[in-house]
Scaffold this motif. Structure first.
Motif, PDB file in Angstrom:
ATOM      1  N   LEU A 137      18.521  -6.725  36.481  1.00  0.00           N
ATOM      2  CA  LEU A 137      18.265  -5.524  37.153  1.00  0.00           C
ATOM      3  C   LEU A 137      17.247  -5.975  38.390  1.00  0.00           C
ATOM      4  N   GLY A 138      17.760  -4.996  39.546  1.00  0.00           N
ATOM      5  CA  GLY A 138      17.015  -5.147  40.758  1.00  0.00           C
ATOM      6  C   GLY A 138      15.783  -4.199  40.796  1.00  0.00           C
ATOM      7  N   LEU A 139      14.616  -4.577  40.478  1.00  0.00           N
ATOM      8  CA  LEU A 139      13.346  -3.663  40.747  1.00  0.00           C
ATOM      9  C   LEU A 139      12.709  -3.601  42.147  1.00  0.00           C
ATOM     10  N   ILE A 177      16.803   4.303  36.119  1.00  0.00           N
ATOM     11  CA  ILE A 177      15.738   4.804  35.162  1.00  0.00           C
ATOM     12  C   ILE A 177      14.339   3.959  35.326  1.00  0.00           C
ATOM     13  N   VAL A 178      14.360   2.715  35.253  1.00  0.00           N
ATOM     14  CA  VAL A 178      13.294   1.846  35.417  1.00  0.00           C
ATOM     15  C   VAL A 178      12.685   1.967  36.781  1.00  0.00           C
ATOM     16  N   ASN A 179      13.430   1.989  37.646  1.00  0.00           N
ATOM     17  CA  ASN A 179      12.536   2.245  39.286  1.00  0.00           C
ATOM     18  C   ASN A 179      11.983   3.701  39.332  1.00  0.00           C
ATOM     19  N   HIS A 228       7.457  -1.161  48.859  1.00  0.00           N
ATOM     20  CA  HIS A 228       7.870  -1.943  47.503  1.00  0.00           C
ATOM     21  C   HIS A 228       8.144  -3.183  48.057  1.00  0.00           C
ATOM     22  N   TYR A 229       8.194  -3.963  46.661  1.00  0.00           N
ATOM     23  CA  TYR A 229       8.725  -5.472  46.718  1.00  0.00           C
ATOM     24  C   TYR A 229       9.825  -5.452  45.751  1.00  0.00           C
ATOM     25  N   GLU A 230      10.766  -6.321  46.126  1.00  0.00           N
ATOM     26  CA  GLU A 230      11.863  -6.542  45.323  1.00  0.00           C
ATOM     27  C   GLU A 230      11.638  -7.626  44.137  1.00  0.00           C
ATOM     28  N   ARG A 231      11.908  -7.301  42.989  1.00  0.00           N
ATOM     29  CA  ARG A 231      11.794  -8.290  41.882  1.00  0.00           C
ATOM     30  C   ARG A 231      12.823  -8.069  41.171  1.00  0.00           C
ATOM     31  N   SER A 232      13.358  -9.229  40.196  1.00  0.00           N
ATOM     32  CA  SER A 232      14.495  -9.034  39.399  1.00  0.00           C
ATOM     33  C   SER A 232      13.947  -9.011  37.922  1.00  0.00           C
ATOM     34  N   LEU A 233      14.637  -8.520  36.968  1.00  0.00           N
ATOM     35  CA  LEU A 233      14.413  -8.604  35.510  1.00  0.00           C
ATOM     36  C   LEU A 233      15.555  -8.399  34.788  1.00  0.00           C
ATOM     37  N   THR A 234      15.727  -9.561  33.867  1.00  0.00           N
ATOM     38  CA  THR A 234      17.039  -9.797  33.099  1.00  0.00           C
ATOM     39  C   THR A 234      16.676  -8.955  31.762  1.00  0.00           C
ATOM     40  N   ALA A 235      17.654  -8.223  31.595  1.00  0.00           N
ATOM     41  CA  ALA A 235      17.733  -7.360  30.285  1.00  0.00           C
ATOM     42  C   ALA A 235      18.883  -7.167  29.514  1.00  0.00           C
ATOM     43  N   ARG A 278       6.457 -11.214  34.060  1.00  0.00           N
ATOM     44  CA  ARG A 278       7.709 -11.025  33.085  1.00  0.00           C
ATOM     45  C   ARG A 278       8.988 -10.969  33.911  1.00  0.00           C
ATOM     46  N   ARG A 279       9.922 -12.130  33.650  1.00  0.00           N
ATOM     47  CA  ARG A 279      11.170 -12.066  34.216  1.00  0.00           C
ATOM     48  C   ARG A 279      12.150 -11.640  33.531  1.00  0.00           C
ATOM     49  N   ARG A 280      11.972 -11.566  32.213  1.00  0.00           N
ATOM     50  CA  ARG A 280      12.922 -11.430  31.062  1.00  0.00           C
ATOM     51  C   ARG A 280      12.540 -10.250  29.945  1.00  0.00           C
ATOM     52  N   GLU A 281      13.547  -9.635  29.561  1.00  0.00           N
ATOM     53  CA  GLU A 281      13.056  -8.588  28.581  1.00  0.00           C
ATOM     54  C   GLU A 281      12.845  -9.279  27.191  1.00  0.00           C
ATOM     55  N   GLU A 282      11.885  -8.910  26.028  1.00  0.00           N
ATOM     56  CA  GLU A 282      11.852  -9.763  25.006  1.00  0.00           C
ATOM     57  C   GLU A 282      13.187 -10.118  24.062  1.00  0.00           C
TER      58      GLU A 282
END
Length: 98
Positions: free
Chosen positions: A66-68, A23-25, A54-61, A87-91
């Motif tokens: 997540l692999g964005l 969904i985020v992608n 694209h470039y790869e980025r991670s986000l912790t939720a 931003r690397r982590r969700e609030e």
């Protein structure tokens, strides 16, 4: 018949993480289409920018890591309203750490 609660929860967590990732992608791609004023591979006279991969980025939720795939554009700067820059982590994850 036995029910393994831990296995069920781990499979459920993986499914939720995969859906949130998709969904985020998809939202990032939709934002790129809006900024470029054209969809991927679409020929349009009103196009403002072109896709450049694209470039790869991670986000912790809450759902997990997540692999964005963040779109890159030629001719415009891609700034997402979905994921803030750097931003690397969700609030909610940051609040839980505090």
């Amino acid at each position: 018949m036995q029910f393994d609660q831990a296995m069920f929860e781990s499979k459920l967590d993986a499914m939720v993480r995969e859906k949130v990732d998709r969904i985020v992608n998809a939202m990032l791609d939709a934002e790129a289409d809006e900024i470029a004023n054209a969809a991927r591979y679409e020929r349009s006279g009103g196009r403002k920018a072109y896709r450049a991969g694209h470039y790869e980025r991670s986000l912790t939720a809450k759902a997990g890591k997540l692999g964005l795939r963040v779109p890159q554009l030629k001719g415009a700067v891609f700034e997402s309203a979905v994921v803030e820059r750097y931003r690397r982590r969700e609030e909610s994850v940051e609040e839980a750490l505090i």
